[in-house]
Design an enzyme around this catalytic site. Structure first.
Site, mmCIF file in Angstrom:
data_model
loop_
_atom_site.group_PDB
_atom_site.id
_atom_site.type_symbol
_atom_site.label_atom_id
_atom_site.label_comp_id
_atom_site.label_asym_id
_atom_site.label_seq_id
_atom_site.Cartn_x
_atom_site.Cartn_y
_atom_site.Cartn_z
ATOM 1 N N LYS A 1 -5.886 -2.145 -1.100
ATOM 2 C CA LYS A 1 -6.745 -1.884 0.055
ATOM 3 C C LYS A 1 -7.335 -3.189 0.595
ATOM 4 O O LYS A 1 -7.336 -3.447 1.800
ATOM 5 C CB LYS A 1 -7.877 -0.956 -0.369
ATOM 6 C CG LYS A 1 -8.441 -0.118 0.743
ATOM 7 C CD LYS A 1 -7.714 1.216 0.779
ATOM 8 C CE LYS A 1 -8.206 2.131 1.835
ATOM 9 N NZ LYS A 1 -7.544 3.422 1.808
ATOM 10 N N TYR B 1 0.856 -1.187 0.000
ATOM 11 C CA TYR B 1 0.000 0.000 0.000
ATOM 12 C C TYR B 1 0.892 1.237 0.000
ATOM 13 O O TYR B 1 1.964 1.203 -0.578
ATOM 14 C CB TYR B 1 -0.985 -0.049 1.186
ATOM 15 C CG TYR B 1 -2.186 0.823 0.909
ATOM 16 C CD1 TYR B 1 -2.982 0.603 -0.218
ATOM 17 C CD2 TYR B 1 -2.507 1.894 1.722
ATOM 18 C CE1 TYR B 1 -4.057 1.413 -0.509
ATOM 19 C CE2 TYR B 1 -3.589 2.710 1.444
ATOM 20 C CZ TYR B 1 -4.350 2.470 0.323
ATOM 21 O OH TYR B 1 -5.412 3.279 0.029
#
Length: 557
Positions: A162, A91
């Site tokens: 995510k 991420y």
């Protein structure tokens, strides 16, 4: 149950060389693997050796995504083995670079790509997805990816990353998650000319056609997966983000992480900081550099937190000031949206941030405008002059967009600054020899636990109270020792524990307020939610085999 080569090609089933001899024989894959039998711990060691061999974070990202494509359990075992090390790769900040180069990094499609030209057929497209039970969806249209702008279809890296954290940090089962890209085109000229671009090659479609696509998508998702299916909106442009949140929040189980998730993690940091400043949130004056969806989301949740302290809404709003691209937001100024107008106060118009800081004298300075270096030496020194312990949050992503570094904050505030950032920064050693560990206000503290709690209790609508509750739980998990080290957030190594605590508190309040739909209510909520969490350990595929008494199988004439 699949057999043969199909087992090795299915990332949900594949264990690589961890298949036992008996499993290989029963699944008809004996001979398709080398005659070597490895434990999962050895496989993790092998991945780590390959990871360490690589020199660029983009190559490391590709290594991990390739692992996810072939062996899902091992991918999550690796992530959870050192979440602090791997989160910046899967991420922020590396995912931003991966999105910018998604055409080069693209190996195998993950998720569902729905375009503006598929209107009228979205329900059919959802049936193409192999899983019939989906509990969580992250959807983007790619218009505002992190602080990088319009990346169009390249933005698919965000929902994928995510949802990987939904599982790694929150334990949400990966096969019950679905990343979605709504491709309506892009206004990024560089992408339209890029021969490797994987999306629609035309300008963004807006207006009624766009709204019709979103309406159809929401209806199709809930029709197929149920009204309890969590739909997280991610990286939509400011105007659409607020509009769609207001439009759908009371009709579907939905939230916007850029607005509400960012708000929750920022307020969590502020609540933890209050244990250092020894006062109430309503005693502070807050100045935002930026007035987009993140800033407005944080500001609105701060107002709610101040109200909980007993302050009126009007008084709370007066404690908050905002600066956008045109300067200080004041009453009577042109170009103010309805959301910005709420925080417009009587004051002369000002444009320069340094002058604004001198005039407003905030005790809390929050940067969410993605303007790298916006918090100058002079601003940081002024914050230290006005306050014994100034609170400075440089929340913009990626690292290059951060308003200041941790080192700059500590240096120019003489070590008195209470600092948090959106991207990770290395520890800083002060001249007195004390080492501070900057707090990273990553939304990953919020959305995995929220998702786990919402799914576990079957919450149908997600109110703002959920995000204030989440902020309070996160702040509670920060120990005195953490605060002494400069951390405003629990260590990332504890994020799974934090997510569980968030989920339990959300579920408790949902049952107390009669907003849950999973009944009967579990007697032990924490044990129930723990039982729902995804296991990274391999399943056994050996058939259940046993014998009967010989007499029971004899036929007597």
């Amino acid at each position: 149950m699949k057999r043969g080569y199909e087992v090795l090609r299915d990332p949900h089933l594949n264990k690589g060389m961890a298949f036992t001899l008996e499993e290989r024989q029963q699944l008809n894959i004996h001979g398709l693997l080398p005659p070597c039998f490895l434990g999962q711990d050895v496989q993790v060691f092998s991945i780590l050796k390959n990871f360490e061999r690589l020199t660029s974070d983009l190559d490391r990202y590709i290594l991990l995504m390739s692992l996810q494509d072939r062996n899902e359990k091992l991918f999550y075992k690796v992530l959870t083995s050192d979440i602090e090390r791997f989160m910046p790769i899967v991420y922020t900040p590396t995912v931003g670079l991966a999105c910018q180069q998604y055409g080069l990094a693209f190996r195998r499609p993950r998720g569902l790509f729905i375009t503006i030209h598929d209107r009228g057929h979205i329900a059919t497209m959802l049936k193409s997805w192999p899983e019939s039970v989906i509990k969580a969806i992250v959807v983007t249209d790619g218009e505002r990816i992190l602080g990088l702008g319009d990346l169009g279809c390249y933005g698919m890296g965000i929902p994928v990353g995510k949802l990987a954290l939904y599982t790694a940090c929150g334990g949400v089962k990966p096969h019950e998650c679905l990343p979605v890209m709504l491709d309506v085109g892009t206004d990024n000229e560089a992408l339209l000319k890029d021969p490797l671009y994987i999306g629609l090659r035309h300008k963004r479609i807006r207006g009624q056609a766009y709204d019709d696509l979103l309406d159809e998508f929401m209806e199709a998702v809930t029709s197929r997966y149920g009204m309890n299916c969590l739909i997280q909106f991610e990286d939509f442009a400011n105007a659409n983000a607020f509009r769609l949140l207001h439009k759908y929040r009371n009709k579907y189980c939905t939230f916007n992480d850029d607005i509400q998730g960012t708000a929750s993690v920022a307020v969590a940091g502020l609540l933890a900081a209050l244990r250092i400043t020894k006062n109430r949130l309503s005693d502070h004056t807050v100045l935002f550099q930026g007035a987009g969806e993140a800033a407005l989301g944080i500001a609105n949740l701060i107002v709610m937190a101040m109200e909980k302290e007993g302050v009126s809404k009007e008084a709370a709003v007066k404690r908050i000031w905002m600066v956008d691209s045109k300067g200080l937001i004041v009453k009577g100024r042109a170009s103010l949206t309805a959301e910005k107008t709420r925080f417009a106060h009587e004051h002369a118009e000002m444009k320069n941030l340094e002058d604004i800081v001198k005039d407003i004298k905030p005790s809390v300075l929050i940067g969410v405008a993605a303007i790298g270096g916006a918090f100058t030496k002079e601003i940081l020194q002024d914050m230290a002059a006005f306050n014994k312990r100034p609170i400075i949050f440089a929340l913009s992503n990626p690292t290059s967009k951060a308003e200041c570094t941790a080192e700059q904050c500590y240096k120019y505030t003489e070590g008195r600054g209470i600092f948090a950032s959106g991207s990770p920064f290395d520890p800083v050693t002060l001249p007195n020899g004390k080492t501070l560990y900057p707090g990273q206000g990553n939304n990953s503290y919020v959305f995995p636990g929220v998702a786990l709690g919402v799914i576990a209790c079957g919450l149908k609508h997600i109110g703002e109270d959920v995000f204030l509750t989440t902020a309070e739980v996160i702040a509670e998990q920060v120990s005195e020792e953490n605060l002494q080290e400069g951390r405003l957030y629990p260590p990332l190594v504890t994020i799974q524990h934090v997510s569980l605590k968030i989920a339990v508190r959300i579920a408790e309040e949902a049952y107390r307020n009669n907003t849950a739909s999973t009944y009967p209510q579990p007697k032990d909520l924490e044990a129930f939610i723990q039982s729902q969490i995804y296991s990274t350990d391999y399943n056994s595929f050996v058939a259940d085999s046993y014998t009967w008494p010989e007499e029971a199988m004899k036929v007597k004439l």
